[in-house]
Design a protein around this motif. Sequence first.
Motif, short mmCIF file in Angstrom:
data_model
loop_
_atom_site.label_atom_id
_atom_site.label_comp_id
_atom_site.label_asym_id
_atom_site.label_seq_id
_atom_site.Cartn_x
_atom_site.Cartn_y
_atom_site.Cartn_z
N UNK A 2 56.20 33.14 90.96
CA UNK A 2 56.33 32.62 92.32
C UNK A 2 55.21 33.20 93.17
N UNK A 3 54.35 32.31 93.70
CA UNK A 3 53.18 32.74 94.48
C UNK A 3 53.55 32.78 95.96
N UNK A 4 53.31 33.93 96.59
CA UNK A 4 53.74 34.16 97.97
C UNK A 4 52.54 34.46 98.86
N UNK A 5 52.55 33.88 100.06
CA UNK A 5 51.62 34.30 101.12
C UNK A 5 52.48 34.85 102.25
N UNK A 6 52.05 35.99 102.79
CA UNK A 6 52.85 36.74 103.76
C UNK A 6 52.19 36.76 105.13
N UNK A 48 50.38 28.44 98.13
CA UNK A 48 51.51 29.27 97.69
C UNK A 48 52.75 28.42 97.40
N UNK A 49 53.70 29.01 96.69
CA UNK A 49 55.01 28.38 96.49
C UNK A 49 55.91 28.67 97.68
N UNK A 50 55.83 29.92 98.18
CA UNK A 50 56.67 30.35 99.29
C UNK A 50 55.82 31.10 100.31
N UNK A 51 56.06 30.81 101.59
CA UNK A 51 55.45 31.56 102.68
C UNK A 51 56.53 32.40 103.33
N UNK A 119 62.19 29.14 96.63
CA UNK A 119 61.23 28.52 95.71
C UNK A 119 61.88 27.44 94.85
N UNK A 120 63.18 27.62 94.55
CA UNK A 120 63.88 26.67 93.67
C UNK A 120 64.56 25.54 94.45
N UNK A 121 64.31 25.48 95.76
CA UNK A 121 64.83 24.37 96.55
C UNK A 121 66.06 24.69 97.37
N UNK A 122 66.48 25.96 97.37
CA UNK A 122 67.64 26.36 98.16
C UNK A 122 67.28 26.58 99.61
N UNK A 123 68.29 26.92 100.41
CA UNK A 123 68.07 27.18 101.83
C UNK A 123 68.74 28.50 102.20
N UNK A 124 68.15 29.62 101.76
CA UNK A 124 68.79 30.92 101.98
C UNK A 124 68.89 31.30 103.45
#
Length: 210
Positions: A2-6, A48-51, A119-124
């Motif tokens: 999982x690629x993240x940009x912060x 990224x996958x997630x920001x 990343x998997x499509x959830x809404x935490x």
Amino acid sequence: MIKVVLYEDNPQLREGLTMLIDGSDGFTVLASYKNCDNVTDEVEAWKPDVILMDIDMPGTNGIEGLKKIRAKNSDVKILMLTVFDDNKNVFEAIRNGANGYVLKKTPPAKLLEYIEEAASGGAPMTASIATQVLKMFSQVNTSQNDDYNLSDREKQVLQLLVDGFSYKMIASEMFISIDTVRSHIKKIYEKLHVNSKSEAVAKAFKDRLL
């Protein structure tokens, strides 16, 4: 991986988050920034996958950064970092397409779970933030009592979206295929006149559909 940009303006927290995420199996931090002044170019460059996005930053803040990203990119997952009583910003984040909302004091292991879920499509959503959101929407004066002609199955899918389930989890819970889940969600979006999971969840709260 999982690629993240912060995006985080506090250098100590930014470094700590980078070390946590980079040091965990299955995650990598591509880049980190102190504000969103050049967010559109940065997201396009890194893909990224997630920001992971702080809300309160000098220069271009997280809400403005979120709007800029969504104007160009509806696919990347954006997880907002917020504080407990920041109702106005959480509401703005929902309206503008954030995928999740978590507290800065979230334990490290839980934060990694939230990133993975997004990343998997959830809404935490941190439980205390969810409480704030529910309280906020309960105070919205609305005479709207239209159920938008949602079927029982569509209401069940919407409830699971509100509960933070990913498409895969909804399919498992309802014993249907992911394609069927997508079909239900497409119809829900059409009936509610929304374009994203965040908007659907916001409307479910606002109009008390569930």
